[in-house]
Design a protein around this motif. Structure first.
Motif, PDB file in Angstrom:
ATOM      1  N   PHE A   1       2.212 -66.097  34.692  1.00 48.78           N
ATOM      2  CA  PHE A   1       2.684 -67.121  33.751  1.00 48.78           C
ATOM      3  C   PHE A   1       2.234 -68.508  34.182  1.00 48.78           C
ATOM      4  O   PHE A   1       1.891 -69.345  33.347  1.00 48.78           O
ATOM      5  CB  PHE A   1       4.209 -67.064  33.623  1.00 48.78           C
ATOM      6  N   MET A   2       2.237 -68.751  35.477  1.00 50.93           N
ATOM      7  CA  MET A   2       1.811 -70.068  35.957  1.00 50.93           C
ATOM      8  C   MET A   2       0.331 -70.297  35.644  1.00 50.93           C
ATOM      9  O   MET A   2      -0.058 -71.347  35.165  1.00 50.93           O
ATOM     10  CB  MET A   2       2.034 -70.180  37.465  1.00 50.93           C
ATOM     11  N   PHE A   3      -0.485 -69.292  35.913  1.00 54.83           N
ATOM     12  CA  PHE A   3      -1.907 -69.438  35.609  1.00 54.83           C
ATOM     13  C   PHE A   3      -2.111 -69.565  34.105  1.00 54.83           C
ATOM     14  O   PHE A   3      -2.982 -70.295  33.640  1.00 54.83           O
ATOM     15  CB  PHE A   3      -2.714 -68.271  36.173  1.00 54.83           C
ATOM     16  N   ALA A   4      -1.286 -68.859  33.345  1.00 55.88           N
ATOM     17  CA  ALA A   4      -1.406 -68.956  31.887  1.00 55.88           C
ATOM     18  C   ALA A   4      -1.060 -70.361  31.428  1.00 55.88           C
ATOM     19  O   ALA A   4      -1.758 -70.955  30.601  1.00 55.88           O
ATOM     20  CB  ALA A   4      -0.497 -67.933  31.218  1.00 55.88           C
ATOM     21  N   LEU A   5       0.016 -70.920  31.973  1.00 57.10           N
ATOM     22  CA  LEU A   5       0.405 -72.263  31.551  1.00 57.10           C
ATOM     23  C   LEU A   5      -0.658 -73.284  31.929  1.00 57.10           C
ATOM     24  O   LEU A   5      -0.845 -74.279  31.228  1.00 57.10           O
ATOM     25  CB  LEU A   5       1.754 -72.645  32.184  1.00 57.10           C
TER      26      LEU A   5
ATOM     27  N   PRO B   1      -8.652 -68.564  32.361  1.00 57.69           N
ATOM     28  CA  PRO B   1      -9.059 -67.446  31.508  1.00 57.69           C
ATOM     29  C   PRO B   1      -8.418 -66.110  31.863  1.00 57.69           C
ATOM     30  O   PRO B   1      -7.915 -65.949  32.979  1.00 57.69           O
ATOM     31  CB  PRO B   1     -10.571 -67.355  31.737  1.00 57.69           C
ATOM     32  N   ALA B   2      -8.532 -65.243  30.875  1.00 56.79           N
ATOM     33  CA  ALA B   2      -7.906 -63.933  30.910  1.00 56.79           C
ATOM     34  C   ALA B   2      -6.398 -64.055  30.759  1.00 56.79           C
ATOM     35  O   ALA B   2      -5.664 -63.135  31.053  1.00 56.79           O
ATOM     36  CB  ALA B   2      -8.268 -63.129  32.151  1.00 56.79           C
ATOM     37  N   THR B   3      -5.917 -65.216  30.287  1.00 56.40           N
ATOM     38  CA  THR B   3      -4.513 -65.326  29.902  1.00 56.40           C
ATOM     39  C   THR B   3      -4.460 -65.982  28.527  1.00 56.40           C
ATOM     40  O   THR B   3      -5.408 -66.651  28.115  1.00 56.40           O
ATOM     41  CB  THR B   3      -3.721 -66.214  30.867  1.00 56.40           C
ATOM     42  N   ALA B   4      -3.327 -65.783  27.849  1.00 61.74           N
ATOM     43  CA  ALA B   4      -3.176 -66.341  26.510  1.00 61.74           C
ATOM     44  C   ALA B   4      -3.242 -67.867  26.539  1.00 61.74           C
ATOM     45  O   ALA B   4      -3.673 -68.496  25.581  1.00 61.74           O
ATOM     46  CB  ALA B   4      -1.859 -65.879  25.906  1.00 61.74           C
ATOM     47  N   GLY B   5      -2.813 -68.454  27.663  1.00 61.04           N
ATOM     48  CA  GLY B   5      -2.843 -69.902  27.766  1.00 61.04           C
ATOM     49  C   GLY B   5      -4.252 -70.455  27.629  1.00 61.04           C
ATOM     50  O   GLY B   5      -4.463 -71.503  27.024  1.00 61.04           O
ATOM     51  N   PHE B   6      -5.217 -69.731  28.171  1.00 59.14           N
ATOM     52  CA  PHE B   6      -6.594 -70.189  28.047  1.00 59.14           C
ATOM     53  C   PHE B   6      -7.027 -70.180  26.595  1.00 59.14           C
ATOM     54  O   PHE B   6      -7.676 -71.119  26.124  1.00 59.14           O
ATOM     55  CB  PHE B   6      -7.530 -69.300  28.865  1.00 59.14           C
TER      56      PHE B   6
ATOM     57  N   GLY C   1      -4.966 -62.779  26.146  1.00 57.54           N
ATOM     58  CA  GLY C   1      -5.976 -63.575  26.831  1.00 57.54           C
ATOM     59  C   GLY C   1      -7.332 -62.917  26.809  1.00 57.54           C
ATOM     60  O   GLY C   1      -8.357 -63.589  26.852  1.00 57.54           O
ATOM     61  N   ILE C   2      -7.356 -61.590  26.741  1.00 51.37           N
ATOM     62  CA  ILE C   2      -8.637 -60.892  26.772  1.00 51.37           C
ATOM     63  C   ILE C   2      -9.097 -60.558  25.360  1.00 51.37           C
ATOM     64  O   ILE C   2     -10.257 -60.717  25.022  1.00 51.37           O
ATOM     65  CB  ILE C   2      -8.519 -59.625  27.630  1.00 51.37           C
ATOM     66  N   TYR C   3      -8.155 -60.129  24.553  1.00 47.16           N
ATOM     67  CA  TYR C   3      -8.520 -59.764  23.183  1.00 47.16           C
ATOM     68  C   TYR C   3      -7.650 -60.570  22.243  1.00 47.16           C
ATOM     69  O   TYR C   3      -6.501 -60.209  21.987  1.00 47.16           O
ATOM     70  CB  TYR C   3      -8.310 -58.267  22.972  1.00 47.16           C
TER      71      TYR C   3
END
Lengths: 512, 498
Positions: free
Chosen positions: B391-395, B399-404, B478-480
């Motif tokens: 979640f932290m990387f997403a926020l 990449p590879a997360t929805a945040g990206f 994040g991927i699809y």
């Protein structure tokens, strides 16, 4: 198989990194062996690709193209040419060795460690394969995560500071790259007809963009890559990261991660914006030469072995960048080969420093001395690696540096001999810092009592060093095996240079 | 005639009606049942699921009901789904939270949450000033009570008090501005106001700028953007974490729903169907105002977050910064920007709720949300901490997360409109944000615990399931991300009905 070759190569280590979590934590030998086997299989796949790769065409081979995000016209698109193939081979070759080197050094959290290494391997191969900019960016940025943990968890005392610095620096470069990628996509809409980040399509249209836009885009892309290389003055994260990283981390960082930057310079900065590349060559070539000399001078005065090797990387990669910006057949091929060479010799140097550290738990040069007497085999290997890094004829470093210098000397793109003349001084400087290092560590009487009963290289350590030595000599005496892989790809890259040059001349000839 | 209209309207009002009924049933159930029975929560979730079925019947419909008070359109349907999803999650959070259990209440929070959701539904669909104000107040009143839910905890009561004062002041300012606009244009319906302003070319009248700024104060307070953010850190820190999560996601999304509709409809002169650009009424400068607010939110949110040691305060400032990012989509003033906002909101729902849920699980066991206490936690409860890392990387938008994906779309929309500087500011801000997002990861994995226990922490199976439900979409989208795009595209397709 043929249709999925590259995907198999990319995702094999990633997919097979997951089962590590189901192993029993206590059975470290099993985990280590498993990771090694997976990385070796990856290596075998890449060697198979090497044999079926046809170096004559220079076009992208093993192209795969699958719809990924239809609304963005984004494709999962991979393909390799000779340049990427060499770097992929380097990756799959170095990773098993760094796993071997971690066998005795990584004692805690082994599961996580090998998981991250395999994850890193897959994403690295992805970076060198991707021919869609969005896909490339995905892999490029994703690599930060495993690397962050590798330095941050298994590094030495100041690891947290070093890994955060590394992360923030490279992320800054990456966001500039991201802006560049998106902007490029939009600017090319009128020429492509729709939003697309397909490299093969974009290459054909970028020359139609207005010159100032090309220069801005070039700067955005190139800054991202130069921070990664790292070129002077963006190199300050490198010594910290190297010194704090565990041996395997240093090896991967120096041998592989830095190559992402130089690879990006050729594949994206140059192929997409050749005209801007030519225009801004003087600035970057000056930085490269400054970096070559500055890195070498700093190496001389280091007291810490790892720092010394880290600064020597700055110097060596300066050569690579100079070769890329010289844009001749010799220099460019020399640069590609030198990327591999640097990966081998600097990787080996970090392994050697790591082995000394294992024995004495210090990296201070002054703590050592006279090790030749107690570790004869080790010192022989050390000497060969040093000589290879210096560029002794007959070993790999010579071929790369020689090609770069010869190519750069007469390079029309550099307009001047002086770059090469200044760069050449660093060859002498590298002899100074490496031979002096060798002298202080290996020769002379043993003054420190603790060094009296150090053990010579173990079988395991030999297993990690011998393969590198084989290639160091192989490239030194028979560089053609590797040069011919990249030859036609480089020729094709240089065609872009010729046509861009033509256009610039035509524009200059037309009075405004 | 009137009756028939009202009956027709009621047909399109089924989701809201369902929530009202569920709310009443919950109250009764709570009276009859034992303290802390999960049944009230289950009833509420069931009610929300039924409501979501009725919302799904509204897909594709575009009509205004209750004599032009509220509309049913894809835009509101999107937000209704968002509210339902986040409310269901938060009800589960509340059930799992120790803080809520120790509050000494029965299940009052469940129906307060439902009433907030009802208000949010109305906010997302109202096109009349009166309705906007009333629904906003419904949301606010529910959230005041929720913020002070653990009334024996001093901090919580203090938070609620601050919240009320700030809320009352800003909604007072807002309704004053609405009265100004009403006096000026003679209508409360935002479409009619838009028509009036267009036909009289009255956009550059000074009264416009005054009322826009004042209305922004009201909405800006709901989405906690700078300079209306002062309540946020205190309230987020003082309230129980499930409530904080609820305020950060549902309540702030409802603020976005009404804010976007207000700005994009009221001051829209015409809408170019080809490139999706909005023609704003001449002289109305709302995009400039929003740019200032958005940049200020990003900078203040991110820079202040760096110095926080409490995880909840950190998430509070991070929410302020995220608000800044989302607003970037609106200043682009076209369909692409709106679509990007929608994508971001969906991503935001998963990653922010996930971060809060992980925080709940951590603080349940540690009885603290201070990051100093989280040293080496990654090895004591790996599953929770790995999810938290995701979640932290997403926020931070890696990449590879929805945040990206959300960031990619937002910045694409900006760059498409040649707002390069804004994109640069936004992206450099996301580098700054890395400092503190990574700091959380650093404490969990890179630091070694000073003293105390190093034993494993065990959680119930259900906790893991909920965490997975949030973490898996964060990575999957994040991927699809085609599904995200399709949803966002469908939701804006019929935006701006006249």
């Amino acid at each position: 198989m043929a249709a999925y070759t590259l995907s198999i190569l990319i995702f094999f280590p990633i997919v097979f990194s997951i089962p590590i979590f189901f192993f029993n934590k206590e059975k470290t030998t099993l985990i280590k062996t498993y990771a090694l086997i997976i990385s070796l299989i990856t290596f075998i796949i890449s060697v198979y690709i090497f044999f079926i790769f046809n170096p004559d065409s220079g076009e992208y081979a093993f192209v795969e193209r699958r719809v990924w995000i239809p609304l963005l016209n984004s494709y999962y698109q991979v393909g390799i040419d000779g340049i990427s193939l060499l770097l992929i081979l380097l990756t799959t070759f170095i990773i098993p060795l760094s796993i071997l080197a971690s066998f005795n050094t990584i004692k805690n959290r082994t599961k996580e460690f090998y998981f991250l290494i395999l994850l890193l391997e897959g994403s690295l191969i992805g970076v060198f394969c991707a021919t869609d900019l969005l896909l490339f960016y995905f892999f490029w940025e994703f690599i930060l995560i495993p690397m962050y943990f590798l330095i941050g968890i298994w590094g030495s005392d100041d690891r947290v500071y070093a890994t955060v610095k590394f992360f923030i620096y490279t992320m800054t470069g990456s966001v500039l790259l991201l802006i560049g990628i998106i902007w490029l996509g939009f600017l090319c809409i009128p020429y492509v007809g729709f939003f697309s980040l397909d490299l093969t399509k974009l290459i054909t249209v970028t020359s139609s963009l207005p010159m100032d836009k090309q220069i801005y885009l070039f700067i955005l892309f190139t800054l991202g890559f130069l921070i990664k290389v790292p070129l002077f003055p963006f190199h300050t994260w490198l010594p910290d990261a190297h010194v704090q990283a565990p041996t395997a981390g240093s090896v991967i960082l120096a041998s592989l991660l830095l190559k992402m930057g130089t690879y990006g310079l050729i594949r994206f900065s140059f192929e997409l914006f050749p005209a801007a590349f030519i225009k801004l060559t003087p600035i970057i070539a000056v930085l490269a030469v400054v970096g070559i000399i500055y890195g070498a001078l700093l190496s001389i005065v280091q007291k810490d072995m790892k720092k010394l090797v880290a600064y020597s990387s700055v110097s060596h990669l300066g050569f690579v960048v100079l070769g890329i910006f010289a844009l001749t057949q010799e220099s460019l091929q020399g640069s590609v080969l030198q990327m591999v060479n640097h990966g081998l010799s600097t990787g080996a140097l970090f392994l050697i420093v790591g082995m000394l550290y294992e024995r004495r738990h210090t990296k201070e040069i002054s703590e050592f001395g006279g090790l030749m007497k107690v570790m004869p085999v080790f010192s022989a290997i050390f000497l060969i690696v040093c000589l290879s890094s210096i560029g002794l004829p007959g070993l790999n470093g010579f071929v790369g540096e020689f090609l770069i210098l010869v190519g750069a000397f007469n390079a029309p793109n550099l307009h001047s001999y002086s770059y090469t003349i200044f760069a050449t001084t660093a060859v002498i400087l590298s002899a100074v810092y490496l031979l002096w290092l060798f002298q202080r560590v290996m020769t002379g009487p043993i003054e420190n009592e603790k060094n009296k009963d150090l053990k010579d290289v173990s079988k395991l350590e030999l297993c990690t060093l011998i393969p590198i030595l084989i290639f160091i000599v192989w490239i030194g005496v028979q560089p053609n095996t590797f040069l011919k892989i990249s030859e036609n790809s480089v020729k094709k890259v240089l065609l872009i240079y010729d046509s861009a040059k033509q256009r610039i001349n035509n524009n200059d000839a037309v009075p405004k | 005639m009137q009756l028939k209209q009202t009956l027709d309207s009621l047909n399109n009002f089924l989701p809201e009606t369902t929530i009202i009924i569920t709310l009443l049933v919950c109250i009764i159930a709570d009276i009859i049942l034992n303290k802390k029975s999960p049944i009230t929560s289950l009833i509420a979730i069931a009610g929300l699921l039924i409501a979501s079925y009725f919302v799904s019947l509204q897909i594709g419909i575009k009509t205004s009901i209750f004599s032009g008070m509220i509309v049913v359109d894809p835009y509101s349907v999107f937000f209704k789904f968002l509210f339902i999803l986040s409310t269901i999650f938060v009800i589960i959070f509340a059930y799992a939270s120790k803080e809520m259990k120790n509050s000494g209440h029965k299940n009052e929070h469940v129906y307060l949450m439902l009433s907030l959701t009802l208000g949010a539904f109305l906010m997302s669909s109202s096109i009349n000033f009166l309705m906007m104000y009333l629904s906003l107040e419904l949301v606010s009143l529910s959230s005041y009570i929720l913020a002070g839910y653990t009334k024996k905890v001093k901090r919580s009561s203090e938070a609620a008090m601050k919240y009320v004062i700030y809320g009352a002041a800003s909604s007072g300012i807002m309704i004053y501005a609405m009265s100004l606009l009403y006096g000026f244009t003679g209508s409360m319906n935002i479409f009619e106001i838009g028509r009036f302003l267009t036909s009289n070319s009255a956009g550059s009248n000074p009264i416009m700028i005054i009322s826009i700024v004042m209305i922004t104060a009201g909405f800006g307070y709901k989405i906690s953007s700078v300079p209306f953010h002062f309540w946020t850190p205190d309230v987020y820190e003082g309230s129980p974490i499930p409530i904080t999560a609820f305020l950060a996601v549902t309540s702030s999304a409802s603020g976005f729903a009404v804010l976007i509709r207000f700005f994009s409809t009221t001051f829209l002169k015409s809408y170019e169907a080809i490139n999706g650009n909005w023609q704003i009424i001449d002289g109305v400068k709302w995009t400039e105002i929003l740019i200032v607010i958005s940049v200020a939110s990003m900078i203040i949110g991110n820079f202040v977050a760096i110095w926080q040691t409490s995880l909840k305060r950190l998430l509070a400032y991070s929410s302020i910064a995220q608000t800044g990012y989302i607003l970037l989509g609106l200043v682009v003033a076209n369909q692409a920007g709106l679509q990007a906002m929608f994508v971001y909101l969906i991503a935001y729902l998963f990653m922010n709720l996930g971060a809060f849920y992980a925080t709940i699980m951590i603080s349940n066991k540690l009885n603290s949300d201070n990051m100093e206490d989280m040293k080496g936690l990654g090895y004591r409860s790996p599953f929770v901490c790995v999810s938290m890392t995701i979640f932290m990387f997403a926020l931070s938008g890696i990449p590879a997360t929805a945040g990206f994906v959300g960031k990619f779309y937002l910045f694409s929309a900006l760059i498409e409109q040649r707002m390069l500087w804004l994109a640069l500011i936004g992206l450099l801000n996301s580098v700054v944000s890395l400092f503190f997002y990574v700091k959380v990861v650093k404490y969990m994995f890179l630091m070694r615990p000073d003293t105390g226990s190093t034993s494993k922490i065990q959680y119930g199976f259900g906790n893991y399931v909920v965490l997975l439900l949030l973490a898996v979409p964060t990575i999957f989208f994040g991927i699809y991300f085609t599904p995200l795009l399709r949803i966002a595209e469908a939701s804006i397709s019929m935006f701006g009905i006249k």
